[in-house]
Design a protein around this motif. Structure first.
Motif, PDB file in Angstrom:
ATOM      1  N   UNK A  44       0.834  -1.125   0.084  1.00  0.00           N
ATOM      2  CA  UNK A  44       0.037  -0.133   0.010  1.00  0.00           C
ATOM      3  C   UNK A  44       0.933   1.155   0.031  1.00  0.00           C
ATOM      4  N   UNK A  45       0.750   2.159  -1.051  1.00  0.00           N
ATOM      5  CA  UNK A  45       1.431   3.361  -0.903  1.00  0.00           C
ATOM      6  C   UNK A  45       2.944   3.334  -1.054  1.00  0.00           C
ATOM      7  N   UNK A  46       3.309   2.362  -1.667  1.00  0.00           N
ATOM      8  CA  UNK A  46       4.867   2.359  -2.263  1.00  0.00           C
ATOM      9  C   UNK A  46       5.098   2.280  -3.580  1.00  0.00           C
ATOM     10  N   UNK A  47       6.520   2.053  -3.884  1.00  0.00           N
ATOM     11  CA  UNK A  47       7.007   1.932  -5.217  1.00  0.00           C
ATOM     12  C   UNK A  47       7.264   0.204  -5.141  1.00  0.00           C
ATOM     13  N   UNK A  48       6.841  -0.277  -6.319  1.00  0.00           N
ATOM     14  CA  UNK A  48       7.287  -1.582  -6.535  1.00  0.00           C
ATOM     15  C   UNK A  48       7.846  -1.836  -8.004  1.00  0.00           C
ATOM     16  N   UNK A  49       9.139  -2.255  -8.069  1.00  0.00           N
ATOM     17  CA  UNK A  49       9.738  -2.501  -9.372  1.00  0.00           C
ATOM     18  C   UNK A  49      10.088  -4.125  -9.509  1.00  0.00           C
ATOM     19  N   UNK A  50       9.449  -4.319 -10.645  1.00  0.00           N
ATOM     20  CA  UNK A  50       9.591  -5.892 -11.207  1.00  0.00           C
ATOM     21  C   UNK A  50      10.343  -6.068 -12.386  1.00  0.00           C
ATOM     22  N   UNK A  51      11.341  -7.006 -12.090  1.00  0.00           N
ATOM     23  CA  UNK A  51      12.138  -7.478 -13.238  1.00  0.00           C
ATOM     24  C   UNK A  51      12.328  -9.047 -13.312  1.00  0.00           C
ATOM     25  N   UNK A  52      12.148  -9.441 -14.584  1.00  0.00           N
ATOM     26  CA  UNK A  52      11.818 -10.831 -15.029  1.00  0.00           C
ATOM     27  C   UNK A  52      10.499 -11.471 -14.956  1.00  0.00           C
ATOM     28  N   UNK A  53      10.317 -12.603 -14.560  1.00  0.00           N
ATOM     29  CA  UNK A  53       8.948 -13.312 -14.690  1.00  0.00           C
ATOM     30  C   UNK A  53       8.501 -13.552 -13.166  1.00  0.00           C
ATOM     31  N   UNK A  54       7.696 -12.601 -12.643  1.00  0.00           N
ATOM     32  CA  UNK A  54       6.924 -12.723 -11.220  1.00  0.00           C
ATOM     33  C   UNK A  54       5.855 -13.866 -11.449  1.00  0.00           C
ATOM     34  N   UNK A  55       5.552 -14.687 -10.709  1.00  0.00           N
ATOM     35  CA  UNK A  55       4.408 -15.747 -10.771  1.00  0.00           C
ATOM     36  C   UNK A  55       3.834 -15.534  -9.535  1.00  0.00           C
ATOM     37  N   UNK A  56       2.408 -14.983  -9.775  1.00  0.00           N
ATOM     38  CA  UNK A  56       1.515 -14.589  -8.808  1.00  0.00           C
ATOM     39  C   UNK A  56       0.875 -16.049  -8.114  1.00  0.00           C
ATOM     40  N   UNK A  57       1.100 -16.759  -7.217  1.00  0.00           N
ATOM     41  CA  UNK A  57       0.603 -17.986  -6.876  1.00  0.00           C
ATOM     42  C   UNK A  57      -0.217 -17.958  -5.526  1.00  0.00           C
ATOM     43  N   UNK A  58      -0.315 -16.708  -5.068  1.00  0.00           N
ATOM     44  CA  UNK A  58      -1.159 -16.480  -3.993  1.00  0.00           C
ATOM     45  C   UNK A  58      -1.850 -15.098  -4.078  1.00  0.00           C
ATOM     46  N   UNK A  59      -3.024 -14.766  -3.174  1.00  0.00           N
ATOM     47  CA  UNK A  59      -3.649 -13.684  -3.405  1.00  0.00           C
ATOM     48  C   UNK A  59      -2.595 -12.512  -3.296  1.00  0.00           C
ATOM     49  N   UNK A  60      -2.680 -11.604  -3.967  1.00  0.00           N
ATOM     50  CA  UNK A  60      -1.749 -10.278  -3.880  1.00  0.00           C
ATOM     51  C   UNK A  60      -2.488  -9.060  -4.100  1.00  0.00           C
ATOM     52  N   UNK A  61      -2.395  -8.095  -3.568  1.00  0.00           N
ATOM     53  CA  UNK A  61      -2.942  -6.606  -3.700  1.00  0.00           C
ATOM     54  C   UNK A  61      -2.079  -5.725  -3.753  1.00  0.00           C
ATOM     55  N   UNK A  62      -1.896  -4.905  -4.716  1.00  0.00           N
ATOM     56  CA  UNK A  62      -1.041  -3.444  -4.635  1.00  0.00           C
ATOM     57  C   UNK A  62      -2.126  -2.382  -4.734  1.00  0.00           C
ATOM     58  N   UNK A  63      -1.917  -1.579  -3.853  1.00  0.00           N
ATOM     59  CA  UNK A  63      -2.980  -0.524  -3.727  1.00  0.00           C
ATOM     60  C   UNK A  63      -2.111   0.861  -3.781  1.00  0.00           C
ATOM     61  N   UNK A  64      -2.515   1.847  -4.404  1.00  0.00           N
ATOM     62  CA  UNK A  64      -2.272   3.159  -4.138  1.00  0.00           C
ATOM     63  C   UNK A  64      -0.668   3.187  -4.451  1.00  0.00           C
ATOM     64  N   UNK A  65      -0.031   2.548  -5.222  1.00  0.00           N
ATOM     65  CA  UNK A  65       1.307   2.652  -5.779  1.00  0.00           C
ATOM     66  C   UNK A  65       1.794   2.799  -7.068  1.00  0.00           C
ATOM     67  N   UNK A  66       3.038   2.851  -7.206  1.00  0.00           N
ATOM     68  CA  UNK A  66       3.711   2.977  -8.467  1.00  0.00           C
ATOM     69  C   UNK A  66       4.206   1.662  -8.778  1.00  0.00           C
ATOM     70  N   UNK A  67       3.991   0.879  -9.950  1.00  0.00           N
ATOM     71  CA  UNK A  67       4.756  -0.233 -10.276  1.00  0.00           C
ATOM     72  C   UNK A  67       5.468  -0.067 -11.406  1.00  0.00           C
TER      73      UNK A  67
END
Length: 170
Positions: A44-67
């Motif tokens: 919540x309210x953060x910065x998330x940087x993703x490189x490569x292949x992320x596999x979402x295998x459980x419930x995940x929420x990104x809120x009010x953030x920059x991805x």
């Protein structure tokens, strides 16, 4: 005879646009399960940087953030998993910093919610497979090659309200 010894080391590829220290910089390599990363179930309210292949295998929420999606990176949502993106519209929302990223692939029986969020700069912003679910509300798709790639006969488009597309193909 002269023998030369040559040492070859892998050069790590740096993130093109990493988050500040207080953010989340995720290097998923060729494929890393979210459950293996020990991340919070809601960011919540953060910065998330993703490189490569992320596999979402459980419930995940990104809120009010920059991805910040790194070039050629990808997110896959596995069957019977929910990936929730809420109110991600600051600083470009979910975007690439330079070259396009691959996008979000939603596997059969997986679900994605994109609510009050911007999703941009992807080759296929959201790509669904048979019997996957999509909920879109006040979603903006911008500068994607394909905004939504879905087999409408088999994907469950549960709610689509007030979406805006620019520079996309559906």
């Amino acid at each position: 005879t002269v023998v030369e010894v040559v040492t070859v080391e892998e050069c790590p590829i740096e993130m093109v646009c990493a988050c500040p220290e207080e953010g989340f910089n995720i290097d998923a390599g060729e494929g890393t399960l979210l459950s293996a990363l020990n991340l919070p179930s809601t960011i919540n309210g953060s910065c998330v940087a993703i490189k490569g292949h992320l596999i979402v295998d459980q419930e995940w929420t990104i809120r009010s953030s920059e991805v910040r999606m790194q070039p050629a990176s990808k997110i896959t949502v596995t069957p019977y998993t929910f990936f929730n993106l809420y109110d991600n519209n600051e600083n470009g929302g979910i975007h690439s910093c330079e070259n396009m990223w691959q996008g979000i692939e939603v596997k059969p029986h997986a679900n994605i919610k994109l609510i009050n969020s911007v999703l941009q700069d992807a080759q296929y912003a959201i790509q669904t497979e048979h019997e996957s679910g999509i909920i879109l509300e006040n979603a903006t798709f911008d500068r994607n090659y394909i905004g939504i790639h879905a087999d409408l006969s088999s994907s469950h488009m549960q709610l689509i309200r007030n979406k805006w597309m620019s520079g996309n193909t559906v």
